[in-house]
Design an enzyme around this catalytic site. Structure first.
Site, PDB file in Angstrom:
ATOM      1  N   THR A  22       0.796  -1.435  -0.158  1.00 14.12           N
ATOM      2  CA  THR A  22      -0.361  -0.082  -0.005  1.00 14.12           C
ATOM      3  C   THR A  22       0.604   1.315  -0.056  1.00 14.12           C
ATOM      4  O   THR A  22       0.774   2.251  -0.899  1.00 14.12           O
ATOM      5  CB  THR A  22      -1.439   0.333   1.297  1.00 14.12           C
ATOM      6  N   PHE A  56       0.183   4.535   8.729  1.00 10.18           N
ATOM      7  CA  PHE A  56       0.265   5.274   7.969  1.00 10.18           C
ATOM      8  C   PHE A  56       1.162   5.273   6.688  1.00 10.18           C
ATOM      9  O   PHE A  56       1.670   5.451   5.601  1.00 10.18           O
ATOM     10  CB  PHE A  56       1.572   6.108   8.837  1.00 10.18           C
ATOM     11  N   TYR A  57       1.099   3.679   6.686  1.00  5.28           N
ATOM     12  CA  TYR A  57       1.685   2.894   5.144  1.00  5.28           C
ATOM     13  C   TYR A  57       0.211   2.983   4.013  1.00  5.28           C
ATOM     14  O   TYR A  57      -0.380   2.082   3.138  1.00  5.28           O
ATOM     15  CB  TYR A  57       1.568   1.011   5.915  1.00  5.28           C
ATOM     16  N   GLY A  58       0.662   4.148   3.849  1.00  5.39           N
ATOM     17  CA  GLY A  58      -0.197   4.765   2.545  1.00  5.39           C
ATOM     18  C   GLY A  58      -1.037   5.899   2.884  1.00  5.39           C
ATOM     19  O   GLY A  58      -1.498   5.787   4.263  1.00  5.39           O
ATOM     20  N   LYS A  87       2.657  -0.522  13.823  1.00 11.42           N
ATOM     21  CA  LYS A  87       3.163   0.962  13.682  1.00 11.42           C
ATOM     22  C   LYS A  87       1.670   2.045  13.784  1.00 11.42           C
ATOM     23  O   LYS A  87       0.991   2.251  12.727  1.00 11.42           O
ATOM     24  CB  LYS A  87       4.577   0.749  12.920  1.00 11.42           C
TER      25      LYS A  87
END
Length: 349
Positions: A22, A56-58, A87
């Site tokens: 992502t 916050f992965y994307g 995370k």
């Protein structure tokens, strides 16, 4: 150490990292990524129960939305068997860590909103980096409150040094610590963190075990075009080991490891790289460490074919193999920070 909550036991030899599904300039369709996660969690040979996510992965919670889709289409019993380490606790715009109570609460409550109340995986939460503005033990205390309430199941740590690990352990049990480890990034061995975590027997979740795609057959076989093939907007354009002069310096080492993988162990460079980490896991009398703690590499893979490539050809390495690999790297030392000079101060805090 608090006895009120317990560590979550991490099963298996591997985890699976989802960042590249992502958090990439051109993510593949969500349906394909759902099928990929189904494949890795249910595969009879190398299926993994540990999944690594990032709030916050994307953009717009893309990583959480992907995993929610997977859970909705997956067998509830399989979902219950999974452990998800996530995370969060950072400013999504600047990616600066925020260890305040408000930030931790907002992050955890947002994350759990994507998970069902019943038949859900065990959830571990970690603040993505150490926020130096807030005493680390206070941040861990805020997370611990959510474990005590049963909202999440355990605490993991990310990019921490010995001092922060020690502070965390005084507040609550730590289920695992996520740190970078690969043949090309061995800092945690050299700086004593591996030794410290081994004394505590806290498992290490080894991210970027293929050094963000450097430690692969494809990189060596296409070394002339590898750097130019990295997509525009890819984070690797900002990392030391992907700068042309540093890549050129490290290429002979990469080629020697490739030759060792193929000619000596009859496997791929990526499989050798993962096998090396698995060999270190639980190793006795390694560099003054009586028994190395468990280390679970978390390679990624966007398709079942890529997962087969990364997970499917693990080999047994002997102590002599370890020595030969170390000799290759000592004779051709790897250059380049893990990230870059500007970000070096944010690591191992």
């Amino acid at each position: 150490m608090s006895e009120e909550i317990e560590k979550v036991e991490i099963p298996g030899k591997f985890g699976f990292g989802t960042m590249s599904l992502t958090w990439t300039p051109n993510p593949q369709p969500i349906e394909k990524s759902v099928e990929t996660i189904k494949y890795i969690t249910s595969h009879p040979e190398f299926g993994t129960k540990l999944i690594n996510l990032g709030e916050f992965y994307g953009p717009d919670d893309a990583n959480l939305k992907l995993f929610q889709k997977f859970l909705e289409s997956s067998d509830p019993k399989l979902n219950e068997s999974l452990i998800v380490s996530i995370k969060g606790g950072c400013d999504v715009k600047t990616l600066a860590p925020d260890g305040s109570k408000k930030s931790v609460s907002k992050s955890i409550e947002n994350i759990v909103s994507y998970f069902p109340k019943e038949h859900r995986p065990k959830l571990l939460f970690q603040i993505a980096r150490v926020d130096k503005r807030v005493p680390y033990e206070e941040t861990i205390g805020y997370i611990k409150e959510y474990v005590e309430k049963g909202v999440i199941d355990g605490i993991s740590l990310s990019e921490v040094g010995k001092e922060s690990i020690s502070k965390a352990l005084k507040v609550a049990p730590v289920s695992c610590v996520e740190l970078e480890l690969s043949l090309f990034s061995q800092d945690l061995i050299d700086n004593g963190i591996l030794s410290y975590l081994s004394e505590q027997q806290i498992p290490i979740i080894a991210y970027s075990p293929l050094c963000r795609g450097l430690l692969t057959d494809s990189t060596v076989e296409n070394s002339d075009t590898f750097l130019s093939s990295i997509p525009k907007g890819d984070i690797r354009h900002h990392l030391d080991k992907f700068k042309p002069d540093i890549f050129k310096h490290n290429l002979p080492t990469l080629k020697k490891l490739y030759d060792f993988a193929h000619n000596v162990k009859n496997t791929s460079l990526e499989s050798l790289s993962l096998s090396w980490i698995l060999k270190l896991s639980g190793q006795k009398n390694f560099k003054g460490i009586e028994k190395v703690t468990r280390i679970l590499p978390i390679p990624s893979g966007s398709t079942p074919k890529r997962i087969e490539s990364n997970f499917g050809s693990i080999v047994e390495l002997s102590d002599n193999d370890l020595e030969e690999i170390e000799k290759i790297i000592k004779e051709n030392p790897v250059k380049g920070f893990r990230y870059n000079e500007q970000l070096e101060g944010t690591l191992f805090q």
